[in-house]
Scaffold this active site. Structure first.
Site, PDB file in Angstrom:
ATOM      1  N   ASP A  62     -16.683 -21.160  -9.603  1.00 38.49           N
ATOM      2  CA  ASP A  62     -16.311 -20.121 -10.186  1.00 38.49           C
ATOM      3  C   ASP A  62     -16.859 -19.676 -11.376  1.00 38.49           C
ATOM      4  O   ASP A  62     -17.821 -20.324 -11.995  1.00 38.49           O
ATOM      5  CB  ASP A  62     -14.798 -20.192 -10.424  1.00 38.49           C
ATOM      6  CG  ASP A  62     -14.532 -21.543 -11.096  1.00 38.49           C
ATOM      7  OD1 ASP A  62     -15.484 -22.331 -11.650  1.00 38.49           O
ATOM      8  OD2 ASP A  62     -13.172 -21.978 -11.313  1.00 38.49           O
ATOM      9  N   ASN A 128      -0.976 -26.721 -12.547  1.00 44.62           N
ATOM     10  CA  ASN A 128      -0.316 -26.003 -11.723  1.00 44.62           C
ATOM     11  C   ASN A 128      -0.786 -26.107 -10.453  1.00 44.62           C
ATOM     12  O   ASN A 128      -0.378 -25.521  -9.274  1.00 44.62           O
ATOM     13  CB  ASN A 128      -0.186 -24.263 -12.363  1.00 44.62           C
ATOM     14  CG  ASN A 128      -1.256 -23.835 -12.089  1.00 44.62           C
ATOM     15  OD1 ASN A 128      -2.375 -24.415 -11.661  1.00 44.62           O
ATOM     16  ND2 ASN A 128      -1.157 -22.555 -12.482  1.00 44.62           N
ATOM     17  N   HIS A 130      -3.956 -25.697  -9.284  1.00 46.20           N
ATOM     18  CA  HIS A 130      -4.880 -24.832  -8.700  1.00 46.20           C
ATOM     19  C   HIS A 130      -6.389 -25.340  -8.796  1.00 46.20           C
ATOM     20  O   HIS A 130      -6.590 -26.319  -9.427  1.00 46.20           O
ATOM     21  CB  HIS A 130      -5.126 -23.467  -9.653  1.00 46.20           C
ATOM     22  CG  HIS A 130      -5.877 -23.636 -11.264  1.00 46.20           C
ATOM     23  ND1 HIS A 130      -5.282 -23.820 -12.480  1.00 46.20           N
ATOM     24  CD2 HIS A 130      -7.125 -23.831 -11.596  1.00 46.20           C
ATOM     25  CE1 HIS A 130      -5.975 -23.787 -13.413  1.00 46.20           C
ATOM     26  NE2 HIS A 130      -7.225 -23.952 -12.935  1.00 46.20           N
ATOM     27  N   GLU A 135      -5.133 -19.765  -7.995  1.00 47.66           N
ATOM     28  CA  GLU A 135      -3.955 -20.170  -8.629  1.00 47.66           C
ATOM     29  C   GLU A 135      -2.709 -19.916  -7.586  1.00 47.66           C
ATOM     30  O   GLU A 135      -2.928 -19.693  -6.254  1.00 47.66           O
ATOM     31  CB  GLU A 135      -3.677 -18.861  -9.542  1.00 47.66           C
ATOM     32  CG  GLU A 135      -4.581 -18.518 -10.897  1.00 47.66           C
ATOM     33  CD  GLU A 135      -4.094 -19.543 -11.910  1.00 47.66           C
ATOM     34  OE1 GLU A 135      -3.678 -20.612 -11.603  1.00 47.66           O
ATOM     35  OE2 GLU A 135      -4.864 -19.304 -13.027  1.00 47.66           O
TER      36      GLU A 135
END
Ligand code: GLP
Length: 237
Positions: A62, A128, A130, A135
């Site tokens: 990314d 979370n 990810h 996400e």
């Protein structure tokens, strides 16, 4: 999933570097790479090793949208500083967050991934759940795409920036389907703040609400965690 519990991030880096070494010996040619603080101990071990990646390719997960490779906060810069300067690869691919035509850049990156099937993919994990910048709620069949980062990810990433207003709000990321095409996935997590995500990834339902839970469906996943990140796991240890 094969789960290896280590004492700390330094030990995790050593164990991960051994896995890189084994994969190289087995003929791996394409390494999927990640950023964040978690892979740093692994990259340090690789830099200090005699491993040679000069006939290999790397494909990064990314990159932020809107900051150039020359910006010290870009993932391109991070990779150069922490790995490529010491351990060059024949080809290193990373999404171009400055591309004018984002859709074209996304297509280009999907072609890169198709043409360079990843042998070993290193991953960190967000609090979370990810992976990459996928996400919660990202479809499991996603390929490379542009994402709006969540508040919690922006806050977590703000520690690398002088001002939270400088933290990019968007990124380009390999999708969950792209990531799962790797032959072997090596997920690393250290610290108490990852314990909940690790427990849900391993024991929770496979759900798009916890992106890393997709790894339960992958045949070859190794997880390296320290005691703190492992503290939520229900095991017989
Ligand atoms: N895009 C990166 C992820 O690839 C990384 O796994 C995560 C966790 O970062 P850290 O390893 O610093 O906890 O941060 C960012 O969101």
């Amino acid at each position: 999933m094969r789960i290896i519990v280590v004492a700390n991030a330094n030990e995790g880096g050593k164990t991960a570097a051994q896995i890189f070494s084994q994969e190289l010996q087995n003929g791996a040619k394409v390494f999927g790479l990640a950023t964040g603080s978690t892979p740093l101990s692994t990259y340090r071990e690789l830099c200090n090793s005699d491993l040679d990646f000069s006939d290999c390719s790397s494909v990064n997960l990314d990159e932020y949208v809107g900051i150039s490779a020359a910006n010290p906060e870009s993932y391109a810069y991070f990779m150069h500083q922490n790995l490529f300067a010491a351990k060059p690869f024949a080809h290193s691919f990373i999404p171009n967050g400055m591309a004018k035509e984002i859709d074209e850049e996304i297509s280009r990156y999907n072609r890169v991934i198709d043409e360079h099937p990843v042998d070993l993919q290193i991953l960190g994990i967000g609090q979370n759940g990810h992976i990459g910048f996928n996400e919660p709620g990202t479809p499991f069949d996603s390929l490379t795409h542009k994402v709006a980062l969540t508040e919690s990810t922006i806050n977590a990433n703000s520690r690398f920036f002088d001002d939270i207003r400088d933290v990019p709000k968007e990124a380009l990321t390999m999708g969950l389907k792209s990531i799962c095409q790797a032959k072997h996935i090596l997920l690393l997590a250290y610290g108490q703040n990852k314990a909940d995500a690790i427990n849900k990834m391993v024991n929770g339902p496979v759900s798009e609400e916890l992106p890393a839970s997709i790894l339960q469906n992958h045949a070859n996943v190794t997880v390296i965690v320290d005691e703190e990140a492992a503290s939520g796991l229900k095991t017989d240890r």
